[in-house]
Write an enzyme that holds these catalytic residues in place. Sequence first.
Site, PDB file in Angstrom:
ATOM      1  CG  HIS A  25      -1.649  -1.093   1.624  1.00 27.84           C
ATOM      2  ND1 HIS A  25      -2.998  -1.126   1.416  1.00 27.84           N
ATOM      3  CD2 HIS A  25      -1.334  -2.290   2.193  1.00 27.84           C
ATOM      4  CE1 HIS A  25      -3.491  -2.289   1.837  1.00 27.84           C
ATOM      5  NE2 HIS A  25      -2.496  -3.015   2.307  1.00 27.84           N
ATOM      6  CE1 TYR A  26      -2.018   6.168  -2.354  1.00 25.46           C
ATOM      7  CE2 TYR A  26      -0.681   5.482  -4.222  1.00 25.46           C
ATOM      8  CZ  TYR A  26      -1.836   6.072  -3.713  1.00 25.46           C
ATOM      9  OH  TYR A  26      -2.776   6.545  -4.569  1.00 25.46           O
ATOM     10  CB  THR A  27       0.530   6.345   4.105  1.00 22.64           C
ATOM     11  OG1 THR A  27       1.449   7.231   3.463  1.00 22.64           O
ATOM     12  CG2 THR A  27       1.303   5.280   4.873  1.00 22.64           C
ATOM     13  CD  GLU A  90      -0.782   1.499   4.464  1.00 21.00           C
ATOM     14  OE1 GLU A  90      -0.421   2.342   3.617  1.00 21.00           O
ATOM     15  OE2 GLU A  90      -1.969   1.143   4.636  1.00 21.00           O
ATOM     16  CG  HIS A 128      -5.277  -1.875  -0.982  1.00 19.16           C
ATOM     17  ND1 HIS A 128      -5.554  -0.810  -0.166  1.00 19.16           N
ATOM     18  CD2 HIS A 128      -6.238  -2.806  -0.734  1.00 19.16           C
ATOM     19  CE1 HIS A 128      -6.652  -1.097   0.552  1.00 19.16           C
ATOM     20  NE2 HIS A 128      -7.074  -2.289   0.225  1.00 19.16           N
ATOM     21  CG  ASP A 138      -3.296   1.644  -1.861  1.00 19.96           C
ATOM     22  OD1 ASP A 138      -4.475   1.415  -2.184  1.00 19.96           O
ATOM     23  OD2 ASP A 138      -2.774   1.175  -0.833  1.00 19.96           O
TER      24      ASP A 138
HETATM   25 ZN   LIG Z   1      -4.158   0.401   0.597  1.00 21.98          ZN
END
Ligand SMILES: [Zn+2]
Length: 157
Positions: A25-27, A90, A128, A138
Site C-alpha cells: 500500500h501507500y499511506t 504501507e 491493494h 494504491d
Molecule cells: Zn491500501
Amino acid sequence: MKFTKIKSKNFDIQTNRTIKYIIIHYTGMKNQKLAIKRLQSKVAKVSSHYVISKKGTIFQMVKDENIAWHAGKSRWNKDINLNSKSIGIELVNNGHEKFPKKQIEKLCLLIKYLKNKHKLNKKYVLGHSHIAPDRKIDPGALFPWSFLAKKGLSNLY
Ligand SMILES: [Zn+2]
C-alpha cells in the site's frame, strides 16, 4: 530482521493463521506523522503490519501472526477478504510522489525476509489495487513493480 515497534490496537489476535499474501500500500497522507496516527486511530479502524518511511526505516505495528486491518473488502482468485491471509506493508507516500530508492530497497529486503519466513510464493505479492480494483489505486502507477520482479519478489510488471 530488527524493526522499530510502534503500537496499534487495530488488529485481531490470531495464533495459527496461514499467511499467503503480501499486500503493498501507500499511506496516501500528507506526511508520515499523520499516516501513523491514522494507523493507530480507534475511529479509522485501519492498521498495517509494517510501515516503511521514505528514508527506509521499517516500523512494525502488528505482529505477523495477528490480523491487521489493511485490505478491507478484497478478492484474489477464490480468496476473499484477504486480511486473514496476508501481511500488509504501507509505504509512506502521499499518492503522487516518486518512491525513494532507499524506501524501495528496504521494502525488497522486508519482502525477501517475509517470503522466507512464511514460505510465500512471489505470485502472491500484490498491491491493494489488485485485490480491490473497484475501490483502491494504491500503491499506484509510480510503484516499481518491474524492479521487484527483477529481484524475484513479484510476478508483476
Ligand atoms: Zn491500501
